[in-house]
Design a protein around this motif. Structure first.
Motif, mmCIF file in Angstrom:
data_model
loop_
_atom_site.group_PDB
_atom_site.id
_atom_site.type_symbol
_atom_site.label_atom_id
_atom_site.label_comp_id
_atom_site.label_asym_id
_atom_site.label_seq_id
_atom_site.Cartn_x
_atom_site.Cartn_y
_atom_site.Cartn_z
ATOM 1 N N VAL A 6 0.056 7.844 64.755
ATOM 2 C CA VAL A 6 -1.400 7.703 64.692
ATOM 3 C C VAL A 6 -2.070 9.074 64.727
ATOM 4 O O VAL A 6 -2.863 9.399 63.835
ATOM 5 N N LEU A 24 -11.026 7.830 61.938
ATOM 6 C CA LEU A 24 -11.162 6.570 62.662
ATOM 7 C C LEU A 24 -10.501 5.432 61.884
ATOM 8 O O LEU A 24 -9.759 4.609 62.447
ATOM 9 N N VAL A 25 -10.730 5.390 60.573
ATOM 10 C CA VAL A 25 -10.164 4.331 59.738
ATOM 11 C C VAL A 25 -8.651 4.422 59.694
ATOM 12 O O VAL A 25 -7.941 3.422 59.880
ATOM 13 N N GLU A 66 -6.981 3.235 62.875
ATOM 14 C CA GLU A 66 -6.953 1.782 63.033
ATOM 15 C C GLU A 66 -5.910 1.148 62.123
ATOM 16 O O GLU A 66 -5.165 0.249 62.537
ATOM 17 N N SER A 119 -2.384 2.000 63.355
ATOM 18 C CA SER A 119 -2.134 1.260 64.594
ATOM 19 C C SER A 119 -1.776 -0.186 64.298
ATOM 20 O O SER A 119 -0.856 -0.755 64.913
ATOM 21 N N ASN A 120 -2.485 -0.803 63.351
ATOM 22 C CA ASN A 120 -2.168 -2.179 62.972
ATOM 23 C C ASN A 120 -0.758 -2.286 62.409
ATOM 24 O O ASN A 120 -0.024 -3.243 62.687
ATOM 25 N N ASP A 171 -9.545 -5.919 72.785
ATOM 26 C CA ASP A 171 -8.828 -5.391 71.630
ATOM 27 C C ASP A 171 -9.124 -6.301 70.441
ATOM 28 O O ASP A 171 -9.942 -7.209 70.519
ATOM 29 N N ARG A 214 -10.509 -5.299 67.648
ATOM 30 C CA ARG A 214 -11.748 -4.916 66.962
ATOM 31 C C ARG A 214 -11.516 -3.856 65.887
ATOM 32 O O ARG A 214 -12.463 -3.315 65.338
ATOM 33 N N GLY A 215 -10.228 -3.565 65.605
ATOM 34 C CA GLY A 215 -9.931 -2.521 64.633
ATOM 35 C C GLY A 215 -10.514 -2.779 63.264
ATOM 36 O O GLY A 215 -11.162 -1.916 62.669
ATOM 37 N N ILE A 242 -14.243 -2.348 63.047
ATOM 38 C CA ILE A 242 -14.632 -0.943 62.923
ATOM 39 C C ILE A 242 -14.470 -0.474 61.479
ATOM 40 O O ILE A 242 -15.349 0.174 60.908
ATOM 41 N N VAL A 243 -13.311 -0.815 60.872
ATOM 42 C CA VAL A 243 -13.065 -0.423 59.475
ATOM 43 C C VAL A 243 -14.136 -1.021 58.575
ATOM 44 O O VAL A 243 -14.693 -0.339 57.701
ATOM 45 N N ILE A 247 -17.894 2.927 71.604
ATOM 46 C CA ILE A 247 -17.531 3.268 70.222
ATOM 47 C C ILE A 247 -18.683 3.989 69.530
ATOM 48 O O ILE A 247 -18.510 5.022 68.873
#
Length: 293
Positions: free
Chosen positions: A142, A167-168, A171, A174-175, A220, A222-223, A226-227, A276
């Protein structure tokens, strides 16, 4: 004296190539099953074989066409039926060759292909620059992906997109670390029209990410929200062997707005949302201060 029989038929040639490729796999049975199931298998270079990278423009020019059937026919003759792989995302061709090919004197001169500080630099069909790299599917990738984004956008003179693109990619990677399979993930940055950038993360999982209604109490999950909030648009491209999740960011710096970011009613969720937004505001203020003389 043992005489090796000559390969005469197409089937014999196919089997010979197959066994040669499988010799590079850690587990031949696993690699064969991957190929039959997904149409792709992970093999190690540097053992029994290496690769030669050839741009699509050169291949299409030599074949006199960009039609896949014409290209396949030309390559089958040019490399005597040997294996060739084409990257469906950035379109370069990789010819698999014997291990000793890379040590020939022809390769001792500097290569034309350039490398960025962290990824391979390519050119898309529309002439836009592309930077791509493979990372292990680990949590440590990451921050590595964020550094790749930061370095690349600095090189492309698009620093205003840096904090959102970081940030994108954080996320998306991480996914992948949490939900995908296989040991590697590909991160690709592509410059697009109007000063924007496309961030893509490719893995070998067919599980498509879905933007779902959020549980107010959840801290959690919320990734994707955000994207969705910070990108012009985002989506998933299904591939024969996996998927590519991408997001496009614009030069207008799509800062989250009240009309685009979902609001949350419970105090814990509200606190997370505020953190955030504050973090984004701090990053933006830091960037503006560094730009001022």
């Amino acid at each position: 004296m043992t005489v090796t029989p000559e390969i005469l038929t197409d089937e014999e040639r196919r089997l010979a190539v197959e066994h040669w490729l499988l010799a590079a796999a850690e587990d031949r049975t696993w690699a064969r099953n991957e190929w039959e199931r997904d149409g792709i298998a992970l093999l190690r270079c540097g053992g029994v074989f290496g690769t030669v990278h050839i741009s699509a423009d050169i291949i299409h020019g030599a074949a006199g066409s960009d039609d896949p059937a014409a290209v396949n026919g030309h390559l089958a003759k040019a490399v005597l039926g040997g294996p060739v792989v084409v990257d469906q995302e950035t379109s370069p061709y990789y010819v698999l060759v014997g291990r000793s090919t890379g040590s020939r004197v022809e390769w001792e001169r500097p290569r034309d292909a350039r490398e960025s500080s962290m990824g391979q630099i390519l050119v898309a069909k529309d002439g836009m620059p592309v930077v791509t790299t493979l990372l292990p599917r680990e949590v440590s990738s990451v921050p590595a992906a964020r550094r790749l984004v930061r370095s690349t956008l600095t090189d492309w003179q698009l620093p205003a997109l840096g904090y959102l693109a970081e940030l994108v990619v954080a996320e998306l990677v991480s996914n992948t670390v949490r939900h995908a399979r296989d040991s590697v993930v590909r991160v690709t940055l592509r410059r697009i029209a109007n000063g924007g950038v496309r961030v893509a993360v490719t893995d070998k999982s067919h599980a498509v990410p879905v933007l779902r209604p959020l549980n107010d109490d959840a801290l959690d999950g919320r990734g994707l929200a955000i994207v969705d909030a910070v990108s012009r648009r985002w989506g998933t491209d299904l591939l024969p062997w996996g998927k590519r999740v991408w997001a496009e960011l614009g030069q207008e710096a799509d800062i989250p707005s009240a009309t685009k970011v979902p609001m949350f009613a419970v105090h814990k969720a509200q606190a997370l949302y505020v953190l955030i937004v504050v973090a984004l505001a701090v990053l933006l203020a830091a960037f503006i201060s560094t730009e001022q003389p």
